[in-house]
Write an enzyme that holds these catalytic residues in place. Structure first.
Site, PDB file in Angstrom:
ATOM      1  N   ASN A 106       0.884  -1.163   0.000  1.00 26.69           N
ATOM      2  CA  ASN A 106       0.000   0.000   0.000  1.00 26.69           C
ATOM      3  C   ASN A 106       0.926   1.219   0.000  1.00 26.69           C
ATOM      4  O   ASN A 106       1.575   1.505   1.006  1.00 26.69           O
ATOM      5  CB  ASN A 106      -0.899  -0.024   1.236  1.00 26.69           C
ATOM      6  CG  ASN A 106      -1.968   1.039   1.227  1.00 26.69           C
ATOM      7  OD1 ASN A 106      -1.843   2.044   0.540  1.00 26.69           O
ATOM      8  ND2 ASN A 106      -3.008   0.840   2.024  1.00 26.69           N
ATOM      9  N   CYS A 168      -2.961   6.471   6.266  1.00 24.92           N
ATOM     10  CA  CYS A 168      -4.137   6.020   7.015  1.00 24.92           C
ATOM     11  C   CYS A 168      -3.800   5.615   8.439  1.00 24.92           C
ATOM     12  O   CYS A 168      -3.551   6.469   9.288  1.00 24.92           O
ATOM     13  CB  CYS A 168      -4.824   4.887   6.255  1.00 24.92           C
ATOM     14  SG  CYS A 168      -6.539   4.589   6.777  1.00 24.92           S
ATOM     15  N   ASN A 193      -8.360   6.010   3.754  1.00 22.24           N
ATOM     16  CA  ASN A 193      -9.680   5.474   3.426  1.00 22.24           C
ATOM     17  C   ASN A 193     -10.195   4.870   4.721  1.00 22.24           C
ATOM     18  O   ASN A 193      -9.840   3.735   5.068  1.00 22.24           O
ATOM     19  CB  ASN A 193      -9.605   4.363   2.380  1.00 22.24           C
ATOM     20  CG  ASN A 193      -9.337   4.825   0.957  1.00 22.24           C
ATOM     21  OD1 ASN A 193      -9.575   4.095   0.000  1.00 22.24           O
ATOM     22  ND2 ASN A 193      -8.777   6.016   0.796  1.00 22.24           N
TER      23      ASN A 193
END
Length: 313
Positions: A106, A168, A193
């Site tokens: 990610n 995040c 998110n």
């Protein structure tokens, strides 16, 4: 005075059927607004090119890999880099990265104003779980689809500033901020998110989620005397709500700009980088005040261990 106009480019929902090209078109529309406002840097969310696919349980690795980018830029994302070069705006955005060696991360990148990638960060604090969890209201399978980042918490000199990135869940861990703070960071770019409801605790809704998000970002910015730009992907994706709440925070921990919608929205602020210096020279002058001889547990122990109980009888 060293000033940069920073844009936080919040994105609304991206559904499973939305193509990369359609998302990039939306990102370019926000960049058009940023150019009109004179932005020097525009920060987009985590996994900006696709839906938040870790909510879906998949067993076929070929299906999983369709959500990942094998090159950056690629054909769908090249227009973003062309815009950087043509308009002199740097960008940062997140995506799922599949490396040539077959590793899955990610990832977020940072460019300069020519569109050249000058920094890359791979998410370290992966939340969620690996296997399908029947006890959750919905799945959060980041630990299934991603490996923990292997690049550490880097910073880069860009646009006359010392910049860092995190993603995040990283924002909730003070070690994230302090690692960058120890490298003199002046601006942290953060995309997220975040589901509007906790899948393991239905009483924790959007109000609480927003509070904890802002608490973490404001504390990290204040305790390391840095600007922070936190940008959401928000709205209802295929029936699953993500919270908004994109903010820009100053080095004293105050929110100076805040998104008002759950959709595509650009907020911006003129950030004085020299405003970081007071905190770095006084209360958070690390060289004068830190006492590393007492911090050994931070790197020697992973889990919490309480001291043994004593028999007072």
């Amino acid at each position: 005075m060293r000033e940069l106009v920073i844009g936080a480019a919040q994105l609304g929902a991206i559904n499973k059927d939305d193509s990369r090209e359609s998302v990039v078109t939306r990102m370019l529309a926000l960049l058009d607004q940023a150019a009109l406002r004179g932005c020097d840097l525009v920060v987009f969310p985590e996994l900006a090119l696709t839906t938040f696919f870790p909510r879906w349980y998949m067993e076929d690795q070929a299906e999983v890999d369709t959500w990942f980018e094998r090159e950056m830029p690629g054909p769908a994302t090249q227009p973003l880099f062309d815009f950087c070069r043509e308009h002199g705006i740097a960008i940062s955005f997140g995506y799922a990265e599949l490396t040539p060696e077959g590793h899955h991360f990610n990832t977020s990148i940072l460019t300069d104003k020519t569109g050249r990638i000058v920094g890359k960060y791979r998410k370290i604090h992966l939340p969620g779980h690996v296997e399908f969890d029947t006890e959750r209201d919905f799945q959060h399978l980041e630990k299934r689809y991603f490996e923990p980042g292997d690049l550490g918490f880097g910073v880069w000199r860009n646009l006359g500033a010392v910049m860092g990135m995190c993603i995040c869940n990283d924002r909730r861990w003070p070690e994230t901020w302090r690692m960058m703070g120890l490298q003199g960071v002046e601006l942290v770019a953060l995309g997220y998110n975040t589901p509007s409801v906790n899948s393991q605790n239905r009483t924790e809704g959007e109000r609480e989620r927003l509070f904890h998000s802002e608490l973490s970002i404001q504390a990290g910015a204040y305790q390391n005397a840095t600007w922070a730009v936190a940008v959401a992907k928000a709205g209802v994706e295929d029936g699953f709500p993500l919270m908004a709440g994109s903010i820009i925070v100053d080095p004293n921990g105050f929110v100076v700009a805040r998104a008002e919608t759950n959709g595509d929205e650009l907020i911006s602020h003129r950030c004085d980088l020299d405003a970081c210096q007071f905190g770095k020279r006084t209360i958070f002058d690390f060289a004068r005040h830190r006492r590393i001889e007492h911090y050994g547990l931070i790197t020697s122990r992973t889990g919490a261990e309480a001291p043994p109980e004593h028999d007072d009888a």
